[in-house]
Design a protein around this motif. Sequence first.
Motif, PDB file in Angstrom:
ATOM      1  N   TYR A 229       0.822  -1.215   0.000  1.00 34.06           N
ATOM      2  CA  TYR A 229       0.000   0.000   0.000  1.00 34.06           C
ATOM      3  C   TYR A 229       0.855   1.265   0.000  1.00 34.06           C
ATOM      4  O   TYR A 229       0.827   2.066   0.930  1.00 34.06           O
ATOM      5  CB  TYR A 229      -0.969  -0.021   1.179  1.00 34.06           C
ATOM      6  N   ARG A 230       1.635   1.382  -1.031  1.00 32.64           N
ATOM      7  CA  ARG A 230       2.381   2.617  -1.286  1.00 32.64           C
ATOM      8  C   ARG A 230       1.988   3.056  -2.687  1.00 32.64           C
ATOM      9  O   ARG A 230       1.687   2.201  -3.533  1.00 32.64           O
ATOM     10  CB  ARG A 230       3.888   2.352  -1.260  1.00 32.64           C
ATOM     11  N   PRO A 231       2.003   4.377  -2.944  1.00 34.60           N
ATOM     12  CA  PRO A 231       1.495   4.825  -4.252  1.00 34.60           C
ATOM     13  C   PRO A 231       2.119   4.105  -5.448  1.00 34.60           C
ATOM     14  O   PRO A 231       1.431   3.777  -6.409  1.00 34.60           O
ATOM     15  CB  PRO A 231       1.865   6.312  -4.264  1.00 34.60           C
TER      16      PRO A 231
ATOM     17  N   ASN B 226       1.488  -0.068  -5.182  1.00 37.56           N
ATOM     18  CA  ASN B 226       0.081  -0.395  -5.370  1.00 37.56           C
ATOM     19  C   ASN B 226      -0.267  -0.578  -6.854  1.00 37.56           C
ATOM     20  O   ASN B 226      -1.162  -1.331  -7.223  1.00 37.56           O
ATOM     21  CB  ASN B 226      -0.783   0.720  -4.763  1.00 37.56           C
ATOM     22  N   ILE B 227       0.491   0.108  -7.699  1.00 40.08           N
ATOM     23  CA  ILE B 227       0.272  -0.025  -9.144  1.00 40.08           C
ATOM     24  C   ILE B 227       1.240  -1.038  -9.746  1.00 40.08           C
ATOM     25  O   ILE B 227       0.859  -1.901 -10.540  1.00 40.08           O
ATOM     26  CB  ILE B 227       0.487   1.354  -9.845  1.00 40.08           C
TER      27      ILE B 227
END
Lengths: 245, 635
Positions: free
Chosen positions: B270-272, B275-276
């Motif tokens: 769950y880090r920007p 997460n992708i």
Amino acid sequence: MKQLVLKDVCKKYPNQLNYALDHINMIVEKGEFVAVMGRSGSGKTTLLNVTSIIDKIDSGNIYCADKEISTFSDKEATNFRKNDIGFVFQDYMLLDSLTIRENISVALSLKNVDSSKIDDLINSYAKRFNLYEQLKKYPYQLSGGQRQRVSIIRAIIKEPEIIFADEPTGALDLKSSEGTMGILSEINKTEKVTILMVTHDVLSASYADRVILLKDGKLHMEIDKKDCGESFYDVISQALSDRGE
Amino acid sequence: MIWSITKSNIKKNFSLYRIYFLATIGLLSVFIAFLNFISDKIIAEKIGDSGQALVIANGSLVFLIVFLVVFLIYFNNFFVKKRSQELGVLAILGFSKRELTKLLTLENLVILVLSYLVSLLLGPTLYFLAVLVITHLLDLTMEVHWFITVNEFIKSLGILVVVFLINFITNGLIISKQSLIEFVNFSRKAEKKIRIRKVRAIIAITALLLSYILCLATVFSSTRNMLLSIGMVPISLSIIILVILGTIFTIRYGLTFVIFLLKENKKRLYRPLSNIIYPKFNYRIATKNKLLTVLGGLLTLTVSVTGIMVMLYAYSLNGIERLTPSAIEYNVKSENGQVNVTNILENDQVSLVDVDLLRLNTNPEVTITESGQTIPYFDVINYSDYKELMKAQGRTNSIEGSESLPLLINYYPTEISLGKTFNLENAYDVTVKQVSTNNVFSFSTSVTTLVVSDKLYAELSARFPEKEITIRTFNGNSIRSSETFYNQFSMVPDVISSYSREYTVKTANIATYIFITFLSILFIICTGSILYFTSLIEIMENKEEYSYLSKLGYSKKLINRILGYETGILFLIPVLIGIVNGSMLLIFYKYLFMDTLVAGNIIMLSLLLCLFFFLIIYGTFYLLTLRSVKSIINN
């Protein structure tokens, strides 16, 4: 309290003779649900794009909670989109290669929400909107209505001040449209979040508190639910009909 | 009408056509360059002498043809997929399936013909430049010129016709089998469910690691001997099978499992960026694992073939030092006063050492190889001369003091004679106290040099003066590769020269070096351009997702970083697999198939330089790709 204020906003696209937005003045109160209607080319989507500062204006001012957002730098605009607003679009804007849980978590991880809280938050919203069983699935495995609900959860979960919705029911059948509008209306009331929605659909517009009609880039008419009561749907229909739409 | 639509389509979709066009030109040019290479008369003559090179040349040609055809069809399929919605619209407007097929066929024809014409110019130019670079890099003398043959015209045209026909049939089948609605939806990604296969993943990773362990085991003599006791063929086969299967299934199952484990760590996920990136990585493995495996295999082959060539080149060059440790060496008796030594020694860089050598018969004979080959004599020299010559040759003296004498210098690494007593000329007994392969003479002069104490040598010399010869040596760093210096001695019969040896080695192997280097360049261009175009295709397919990210609040900087990672993944997997697999196979080859005595460190250094070179090349490809990818998204 004023959430959104547009003062003399003008926007003209290159190689176009007419203004897409022609001296628009508009106020949206905090917690208000406003629908913008008008025929194709009337400036609805441009209005949504400039108020969410996806697009820039040529002149005028746009304020959000007393901050002038129309002069924001790219960095400020990114932060504004990241922290203060949520989007709900006709094509859902879901990333195909991410599961539903990962699609929703993007909004939270981007806002640097504590990672230990993210799963619980997603679970509670998914249960509330009846999507808990779908969290491990991919967007292509969901129906249109379910995908739009995911998109709404992703918009609302980061607790934005405003939600911008561009034709949220444009790709849905009647039942799914009613479901989607029911959810938007519910979060507007319970979370007190301001909603600015662009739509063609009278039924969807009738869920709003106020309807703004645009014509050739100008603000043509406003219809307030308080003034119409139960006949709000009919009044909107009549107004559109009078305009030949 | 179809023709006018074709023209307007090409104009309208130029950005899309450009990729297809460039990919076709790139692959065709590489193919024509290869045809150019095997049509080169100089190369053909040289290759003709080497049966092995000829087999590699023909094998590579077949490989390139298959490669070219497969990827041109792959790019065509992507192209049709991207345009299927547009074709669906034309179908709705009333175009028959036959007309649509005709439209695609015409477009395909235009692209292929244009690419063919450009490639006919570009291919030979590519070859010309490649040979120019190779001959310059390897310091080789060879005539280089631009040319094209009728054979190349015909062969490349033949391939093009095959590709055109396959594309025609494929496109026709796609169009005939799709219903209208399927057509409109055809461009949507074929969704693939990502399944985690824990057991298969663990087996695959273990197999790959095991193959690496086996390769590394050859570095140490104890484990190497253990492997050799099992047998060279079964071990080589096992390693190759483990590498191939391990690679295929590690890409297929192992990587998704690793990402699954990474994703389990929510703090990390769950880090920007992650997460992708993590989910996209998983998705890419699921949808592109076959392509990644093919590219990984191709890169392994490229790294291995290039590495072997570099090792052989370094081996040959360093072998020269071992075969001719002095710049010039000859028997003083054969000179007859033709050399003006005074003049030569005016150069401060040059040192002359004359060494007296006694060739004495021995009983028993000296065993010089592990297999038991013997020689009936020793070439005896004294310790002082040995030390002086070593110093002149710029080498470190490996023995100090008389306790290590007599020292036997063997050509082959064998210690059979160690501790053994030999009788010289039925008069003197000597016991070998140390054995080395660190020779001071060329092996034309001596194969079994025995270094004895100065005192013993003086006794032997006094007793057998008729057996003594004097070997004259010249040394100095700047003269080893000097033709001018060599020319001063060229009239001396049987002169041993490092320059002439180097010249012979380079000339004899010129075709092999050019051939393998050229093949490596072709492979690099092929893999690099496929990675480039596949990345562009992938990004174009997902272009709208980046606008979503921007609307969600991802800054341009973050989006560029995501693009960097996304493109990097496609590059990193095959490049990493190619370099690691290739390195392991090269280590295996070096320690099991090469003479470990010849400048092992220099060979390893050359190998590292070669791997570094690969990283630089693919790093450059990556940066170019990233630049194009960013321009697609940011525009």
